[in-house]
Design a protein around this motif. Structure first.
Motif, mmCIF file in Angstrom:
data_model
loop_
_atom_site.group_PDB
_atom_site.id
_atom_site.type_symbol
_atom_site.label_atom_id
_atom_site.label_comp_id
_atom_site.label_asym_id
_atom_site.label_seq_id
_atom_site.Cartn_x
_atom_site.Cartn_y
_atom_site.Cartn_z
ATOM 1 N N ASN A 45 -16.192 -12.710 -55.055
ATOM 2 C CA ASN A 45 -16.451 -13.781 -55.864
ATOM 3 C C ASN A 45 -15.556 -13.646 -57.188
ATOM 4 O OD1 ASN A 45 -18.485 -15.042 -54.224
ATOM 5 N ND2 ASN A 45 -20.106 -13.589 -55.098
ATOM 6 N N GLU A 46 -14.673 -12.723 -57.199
ATOM 7 C CA GLU A 46 -13.609 -12.751 -58.454
ATOM 8 C C GLU A 46 -12.511 -13.524 -58.273
ATOM 9 O OE1 GLU A 46 -11.694 -9.140 -61.012
ATOM 10 O OE2 GLU A 46 -12.104 -8.615 -58.924
ATOM 11 N N ARG A 47 -12.145 -14.252 -59.372
ATOM 12 C CA ARG A 47 -11.157 -15.185 -59.238
ATOM 13 C C ARG A 47 -9.862 -14.506 -59.882
ATOM 14 N NH1 ARG A 47 -10.177 -20.576 -59.722
ATOM 15 N NH2 ARG A 47 -12.240 -20.759 -59.668
ATOM 16 N N ILE A 48 -8.625 -14.243 -59.179
ATOM 17 C CA ILE A 48 -7.538 -13.811 -59.409
ATOM 18 C C ILE A 48 -6.593 -14.812 -59.895
ATOM 19 C CG2 ILE A 48 -5.634 -12.328 -58.698
ATOM 20 C CD1 ILE A 48 -7.919 -10.974 -56.392
ATOM 21 N N SER A 49 -5.899 -14.522 -61.207
ATOM 22 C CA SER A 49 -4.827 -15.503 -61.690
ATOM 23 C C SER A 49 -3.678 -14.806 -62.070
ATOM 24 C CB SER A 49 -5.409 -16.429 -62.739
ATOM 25 O OG SER A 49 -5.816 -15.566 -63.669
ATOM 26 N N THR A 50 -2.607 -15.404 -61.727
ATOM 27 C CA THR A 50 -1.197 -14.761 -62.277
ATOM 28 C C THR A 50 -0.534 -15.851 -63.223
ATOM 29 O OG1 THR A 50 -0.084 -15.930 -60.456
ATOM 30 C CG2 THR A 50 -1.013 -13.690 -60.089
ATOM 31 N N SER A 51 0.146 -15.081 -64.235
ATOM 32 C CA SER A 51 0.991 -15.711 -65.195
ATOM 33 C C SER A 51 2.017 -16.490 -64.456
ATOM 34 C CB SER A 51 1.699 -14.823 -66.230
ATOM 35 O OG SER A 51 2.404 -13.853 -65.507
ATOM 36 N N LYS A 52 2.984 -17.204 -65.233
ATOM 37 C CA LYS A 52 4.179 -18.106 -64.585
ATOM 38 C C LYS A 52 5.160 -17.026 -64.079
ATOM 39 C CE LYS A 52 3.774 -21.845 -68.014
ATOM 40 N NZ LYS A 52 4.207 -22.614 -69.048
ATOM 41 N N SER A 53 5.153 -15.708 -64.440
ATOM 42 C CA SER A 53 6.077 -15.066 -63.662
ATOM 43 C C SER A 53 5.099 -13.906 -63.176
ATOM 44 C CB SER A 53 6.921 -14.405 -64.712
ATOM 45 O OG SER A 53 6.269 -13.606 -65.772
ATOM 46 N N GLY A 54 4.039 -14.035 -62.726
ATOM 47 C CA GLY A 54 3.197 -12.975 -62.329
ATOM 48 C C GLY A 54 3.371 -12.897 -60.773
ATOM 49 N N LEU A 55 2.792 -11.735 -60.161
ATOM 50 C CA LEU A 55 2.850 -11.531 -58.927
ATOM 51 C C LEU A 55 1.822 -10.254 -58.527
ATOM 52 C CD1 LEU A 55 3.753 -11.802 -55.832
ATOM 53 C CD2 LEU A 55 5.672 -9.971 -56.378
ATOM 54 N N GLY A 56 0.991 -10.311 -57.543
ATOM 55 C CA GLY A 56 -0.013 -9.554 -57.116
ATOM 56 C C GLY A 56 -0.070 -9.383 -55.463
ATOM 57 N N GLN A 57 -0.226 -8.275 -55.156
ATOM 58 C CA GLN A 57 -0.096 -7.944 -53.809
ATOM 59 C C GLN A 57 -1.708 -7.220 -53.540
ATOM 60 O OE1 GLN A 57 4.531 -7.392 -52.868
ATOM 61 N NE2 GLN A 57 3.137 -6.244 -51.650
ATOM 62 N N PHE A 58 -2.406 -7.473 -52.800
ATOM 63 C CA PHE A 58 -3.620 -7.074 -52.209
ATOM 64 C C PHE A 58 -3.830 -6.781 -50.884
ATOM 65 C CE2 PHE A 58 -3.701 -9.933 -55.949
ATOM 66 C CZ PHE A 58 -4.504 -9.385 -56.806
ATOM 67 N N VAL A 59 -4.560 -5.590 -50.685
ATOM 68 C CA VAL A 59 -5.224 -5.399 -49.409
ATOM 69 C C VAL A 59 -6.570 -5.339 -49.254
ATOM 70 C CG1 VAL A 59 -4.951 -3.453 -47.566
ATOM 71 C CG2 VAL A 59 -3.023 -3.920 -48.749
ATOM 72 N N PHE A 60 -7.096 -5.814 -48.262
ATOM 73 C CA PHE A 60 -8.610 -5.896 -48.177
ATOM 74 C C PHE A 60 -9.052 -4.671 -47.304
ATOM 75 C CE2 PHE A 60 -7.501 -10.209 -49.452
ATOM 76 C CZ PHE A 60 -8.253 -10.529 -50.327
ATOM 77 N N GLU A 61 -10.169 -4.491 -47.254
ATOM 78 C CA GLU A 61 -10.802 -3.422 -46.375
ATOM 79 C C GLU A 61 -10.625 -3.467 -45.015
ATOM 80 O OE1 GLU A 61 -12.395 -0.961 -47.691
ATOM 81 O OE2 GLU A 61 -12.402 -1.402 -49.905
ATOM 82 N N ASP A 62 -10.522 -4.699 -44.308
ATOM 83 C CA ASP A 62 -10.250 -4.769 -42.873
ATOM 84 C C ASP A 62 -8.674 -4.908 -42.780
ATOM 85 O OD1 ASP A 62 -9.527 -7.269 -43.876
ATOM 86 O OD2 ASP A 62 -10.075 -8.215 -41.820
ATOM 87 N N GLY A 63 -7.845 -4.551 -43.708
ATOM 88 C CA GLY A 63 -6.401 -4.555 -43.539
ATOM 89 C C GLY A 63 -5.533 -5.805 -43.725
ATOM 90 N N THR A 64 -6.343 -6.837 -44.087
ATOM 91 C CA THR A 64 -5.733 -8.098 -44.521
ATOM 92 C C THR A 64 -4.896 -8.012 -45.611
ATOM 93 O OG1 THR A 64 -7.614 -9.588 -43.446
ATOM 94 C CG2 THR A 64 -6.246 -10.624 -45.112
ATOM 95 N N LYS A 65 -3.978 -8.643 -45.681
ATOM 96 C CA LYS A 65 -3.020 -8.748 -46.778
ATOM 97 C C LYS A 65 -3.024 -9.925 -47.617
ATOM 98 C CE LYS A 65 -0.671 -4.528 -44.600
ATOM 99 N NZ LYS A 65 -1.518 -4.379 -43.672
ATOM 100 N N LEU A 66 -2.752 -9.952 -48.758
ATOM 101 C CA LEU A 66 -2.716 -11.329 -49.493
ATOM 102 C C LEU A 66 -1.753 -10.927 -50.630
ATOM 103 C CD1 LEU A 66 -3.495 -14.351 -50.040
ATOM 104 C CD2 LEU A 66 -5.325 -13.329 -51.391
ATOM 105 N N ALA A 67 -0.581 -11.789 -50.763
ATOM 106 C CA ALA A 67 0.241 -12.093 -51.926
ATOM 107 C C ALA A 67 -0.093 -13.188 -52.678
ATOM 108 C CB ALA A 67 1.750 -11.890 -51.577
ATOM 109 N N VAL A 68 -0.209 -13.175 -53.987
ATOM 110 C CA VAL A 68 -0.504 -14.051 -54.679
ATOM 111 C C VAL A 68 0.808 -14.274 -55.822
ATOM 112 C CG1 VAL A 68 -1.894 -14.881 -56.704
ATOM 113 C CG2 VAL A 68 -2.912 -13.533 -54.776
ATOM 114 N N GLY A 69 1.532 -15.468 -55.540
ATOM 115 C CA GLY A 69 2.632 -15.653 -56.404
ATOM 116 C C GLY A 69 2.423 -16.282 -57.732
#
Length: 319
Positions: A53-77
Motif C-alpha cells: 500500500n505504499e505509493r512510490i513516486s519519482t522526480s522528473k529525473s528520478g529512477l528506482g529499481q525494485f525487487v519483490f519477494e518472489d523475484g518480480t522486478k519493477l523499474a519506475v522511471g
C-alpha cells in the motif's frame, strides 16, 4: 523529528503514528536509486524496504529499481507514481496476488516465480495481464496507456475488450474508455501518438537500467529511430543557413567577371558564331583565287588568254 526507513521505522511508528504502522508489511526492496525517489515514509535509498500500500513516486529525473519477494522486478522511471496495492503471500517463494496501480509515468516489469494469474497491473485505460513476461508500459497524464512486449506474452483488457501481445516489440495504445489499438511493432509513430518523445525512455535510451531490468530491453529499433530523427532534424535546420551564405556571396563574385566580359564581346562571340564562312571558303577554290592577290593565278589567266589570242591570229593570217 526525522524517522528512518527500515528497522528504525517500527520505533518511530510506535511513538509518533496514530495508527500502528509497525504492522506495515514489507514486500520488496530498492536495488538502485537515482536522483530522487520517495515513498510514503520519505526518501527511498538502496536496500530500503518497500511496503504494501505504499505509493512510490519519482522526480522528473528520478529512477528506482525494485525487487519483490518472489523475484518480480519493477523499474519506475522519471515523473512516475505507482502504488503496491495488493501483495498476498503464498509461501516464501511465491505470492497469491501481486497488484500494482500505475497512476502515471513509465515502467518496466519482469515477472517473478509466482503463477501468471497472480500478477495484475492496473492503469487508467485498462488492466495488463501477465504471462511469464517482460514488458515496458507508459501511462500519460490523461491516462493514455501504451504497452510494449519484450518477452513472453501479455494481455491488455479495457472497456472494448482485450488485446493479446505475443510478438517481441508488439505494442498497443489505449485511451480511457476506448478499446486498445491492434498490436503492431513499436516505432517513432508510437511516440508521436503519445505526444511524448520520452514516453518509453528504457527503449529509446533516455534512461538506462542495470542488471536483469537492463538486459530485458534492447532492440525494437526505437533508439535508432529516435536518434536518427534527431540527427536529420538538426541537419535540415542547419542546411539552409549554410546554403544561404554562398548564395549571397556568389552574386558579388560574379559581378567582376560580368564587367570584364562586356569589355571584349566582339571577338569572342563572332569567332564561335561564324563557323559557316570558314568551311565554305575551303570548299570553294574560286573565291580564294579571286579574293587574295596571287600572282600565280594571274599568270595562269594570262597564259590562257594569249593562247586564245594566238588562235585567232592564226585564223586571221589564214584568212
Amino acid at each position: 523529528m526525522f524517522c528512518l526507513r527500515g528497522a528504525a521505522l517500527v520505533l518511530c511508528a510506535m511513538v509518533f503514528a496514530p495508527t500502528p504502522l509497525f504492522a506495515a508489511e514489507p514486500v520488496g526492496k530498492a536495488v538502485e536509486i537515482r536522483t530522487a525517489v520517495n515513498g510514503a515514509r520519505g526518501a527511498i535509498a538502496v536496500r530500503d524496504p518497500v511496503y504494501k500500500n505504499e505509493r512510490i513516486s519519482t522526480s522528473k529525473s528520478g529512477l528506482g529499481q525494485f525487487v519483490f519477494e518472489d523475484g518480480t522486478k519493477l523499474a519506475v522511471g522519471w515523473g512516475s507514481s505507482v502504488v503496491i496495492d495488493k501483495f498476498v503471500y503464498d509461501d516464501k517463494k511465491s505470492v497469491k496476488k501481486l497488484t500494482i496501480l500505475a497512476a502515471k509515468g513509465t515502467f518496466r516489469w519482469i515477472s517473478g516465480k509466482s503463477g501468471h494469474s497472480a500478477y495484475e497491473i492496473v492503469t487508467p485505460a485498462g488492466t495488463i495481464g501477465v504471462r511469464g513476461t517482460a514488458f515496458d508500459f507508459f501511462v500519460g497524464p490523461d491516462g493514455t496507456t501504451a504497452v510494449v512486449l519484450l518477452s513472453g506474452a501479455a494481455d491488455f483488457c479495457g472497456p472494448g475488450g482485450c488485446r493479446q501481445l505475443t510478438q517481441r516489440c508488439d505494442c498497443v495504445v489505449a485511451k480511457p474508455g476506448r478499446r486498445a489499438t491492434e498490436p503492431k511493432r513499436v516505432s517513432r509513430t508510437t511516440l508521436q501518438s503519445l505526444g511524448n518523445a520520452q514516453a518509453l525512455p528504457f527503449l529509446s535510451g533516455g534512461q538506462r537500467l542495470s542488471g536483469a531490468l537492463g538486459w530485458a530491453g534492447g532492440g525494437c529499433g526505437l533508439r535508432a529511430a529516435k536518434f536518427d530523427d534527431t540527427d536529420r532534424s538538426n541537419a535540415v535546420r542547419s542546411a539552409p543557413a549554410v546554403q544561404e551564405k554562398p548564395r549571397e556571396e556568389k552574386p558579388r563574385e560574379e559581378k567582376p567577371p560580368r564587367e570584364e566580359k562586356p569589355g571584349d564581346p566582339g571577338p569572342r562571340p563572332e569567332k564561335p558564331s561564324d563557323p559557316g564562312p570558314r568551311p565554305e571558303n575551303p570548299g570553294d577554290p574560286g573565291p580564294r583565287n579571286d579574293n587574295p592577290r596571287d600572282p600565280g593565278p594571274r599568270k595562269g589567266d594570262g597564259g590562257d588568254k594569249p593562247s586564245r589570242d594566238e588562235g585567232t591570229q592564226q585564223r586571221e593570217s589564214h584568212d
